[in-house]
Design an enzyme around this catalytic site. Structure first.
Site, PDB file in Angstrom:
ATOM      1  N   HIS A  37      27.986  24.310  47.323  1.00  0.00           N
ATOM      2  CA  HIS A  37      27.634  23.827  48.667  1.00  0.00           C
ATOM      3  C   HIS A  37      26.230  23.220  48.676  1.00  0.00           C
ATOM      4  O   HIS A  37      25.988  22.182  49.294  1.00  0.00           O
ATOM      5  CB  HIS A  37      27.627  24.990  49.668  1.00  0.00           C
ATOM      6  CG  HIS A  37      28.967  25.595  49.954  1.00  0.00           C
ATOM      7  ND1 HIS A  37      29.301  26.860  49.586  1.00  0.00           N
ATOM      8  CD2 HIS A  37      30.045  25.088  50.604  1.00  0.00           C
ATOM      9  CE1 HIS A  37      30.535  27.142  49.994  1.00  0.00           C
ATOM     10  NE2 HIS A  37      31.012  26.077  50.604  1.00  0.00           N
ATOM     11  N   SER A 188      33.769  30.184  47.346  1.00  0.00           N
ATOM     12  CA  SER A 188      33.383  31.369  48.135  1.00  0.00           C
ATOM     13  C   SER A 188      34.347  32.514  47.882  1.00  0.00           C
ATOM     14  O   SER A 188      34.023  33.674  48.116  1.00  0.00           O
ATOM     15  CB  SER A 188      33.390  31.023  49.621  1.00  0.00           C
ATOM     16  OG  SER A 188      32.555  29.926  49.851  1.00  0.00           O
ATOM     17  N   ARG A 189      35.564  32.193  47.444  1.00  0.00           N
ATOM     18  CA  ARG A 189      36.567  33.246  47.232  1.00  0.00           C
ATOM     19  C   ARG A 189      36.422  33.925  45.862  1.00  0.00           C
ATOM     20  O   ARG A 189      37.089  34.934  45.623  1.00  0.00           O
ATOM     21  CB  ARG A 189      37.977  32.679  47.376  1.00  0.00           C
ATOM     22  CG  ARG A 189      38.322  32.330  48.827  1.00  0.00           C
ATOM     23  CD  ARG A 189      39.781  31.971  49.007  1.00  0.00           C
ATOM     24  NE  ARG A 189      40.187  31.960  50.397  1.00  0.00           N
ATOM     25  CZ  ARG A 189      40.341  30.852  51.131  1.00  0.00           C
ATOM     26  NH1 ARG A 189      40.097  29.673  50.600  1.00  0.00           N
ATOM     27  NH2 ARG A 189      40.718  30.930  52.388  1.00  0.00           N
TER      28      ARG A 189
END
Ligand code: PAF
Length: 286
Positions: A37, A188-189
């Site tokens: 990100h 993010s997972r």
């Protein structure tokens, strides 16, 4: 960095930026920010004088049995990271700001056909939720350019199709996937993975690289090559949803003259669904 949680506040802030003549880049996220990100935020700076980010875990893109409630939310950490990345405006709306008449009553935006293939076939309604929230965010921010990570290749393509079909005046930029040193695509997972699963996880990328190499060696895409990739994932302990080689531009099945291809996969490791892809180019068509 100004943090805003209302639509009215965002509109006011955006009007101010636009009055100042600033070119605006936008990076929508669901938070739990990682280096991928932050790379998007830094890239955004190359395209514009003002960078706007959003953090919103969009309920519309999660199926009934998916991880909406469990999805990691780390607003404190995310704000510090965005400030350090030079983001100017952060929009963190509540559900009632995004969907004032309720999430189920909101008008939806859907790109037909491709939304129901590949990941869409395994996550019904997911891409409708993505295009709906991205449309809403684009309408509020009205960015000149918006950046998306290519790890979510199908999402990136669908957003390009949506903006082209609806004549939205925003440039959509795809940014290369950021990987851990062992090749695992940042996500993010990934934090859902157990220590053992984390060791296995890079095999998804390795399998796609092997599939790419096989297609390049043979100069052709075959069902056998995709089936072998699926078997290899199963041997490593994955439960694959799909492995498929498609055309880069529209994710259609490749024809003999197509050169620009992408191998895509989605597979489960325990309770974590991982996705990844590898772009490549044949010297001559298949
Ligand atoms: O990729 C994501 O994080 C989300 O799908 C997005 C684009 C922010 C829409 O909710």
């Amino acid at each position: 960095m100004i943090t805003i949680d209302t639509v009215a506040g965002l509109k006011e802030q955006m009007a101010r930026l636009r009055q100042g003549g600033k070119r605006i880049a936008f990076v929508p996220t669901m938070g739990k920010l990682h280096a991928g990100h932050l790379h998007l935020m830094h890239e955004a700076r190359q395209y514009a004088q003002a960078v706007v980010a959003s953090i919103y875990v969009n309920p519309l893109q999660f199926g009934a049995n998916e991880d909406f409630d469990a999805y990691p939310r780390t607003p404190g950490h995310d704000k510090v990271a965005l400030l350090a990345a030079g983001v100017n405006v952060l929009f963190m709306p509540r559900d009632d700001e995004m969907y004032p008449r309720g999430r189920d009553a909101h008008t939806v935006v859907e790109v037909p056909c491709l939304s129901n293939e590949l990941c869409g076939a395994f996550r019904p309604g997911h891409f409708r939720g993505v295009t709906t929230v991205v449309y809403r965010l684009f309408d509020l921010v009205a960015p000149d350019v918006a950046l998306f990570g290519k790890k979510d290749y199908q999402q990136w393509l669908l957003i390009r199709l949506m903006t082209a079909d609806l004549g939205m005046p925003v440039e959509i930029v795809g940014v290369e996937t950021v990987r851990e040193t062992d090749g695992l695509a940042m996500s993010s997972r990934n934090h859902y993975l157990s220590a053992t699963e984390r060791q296995t996880a890079p095999h998804l990328y390795m399998t796609l690289c092997s599939l790419r190499d096989r297609v390049l060696r043979h100069g052709s895409v075959t069902g056998e090559a995709e089936a072998a990739a699926i078997e290899s994932l199963k041997t490593q302990g994955f439960r694959p949803d799909y492995v498929s080689v498609r055309r880069q531009d529209d994710l259609a099945m490749p024809r003999s003259e197509d050169k620009r291809l992408v191998a895509l996969a989605a597979a489960w490791l325990g309770k974590t669904r991982l996705i990844d892809n590898v772009e490549f180019e044949l010297k001559t068509g298949i």
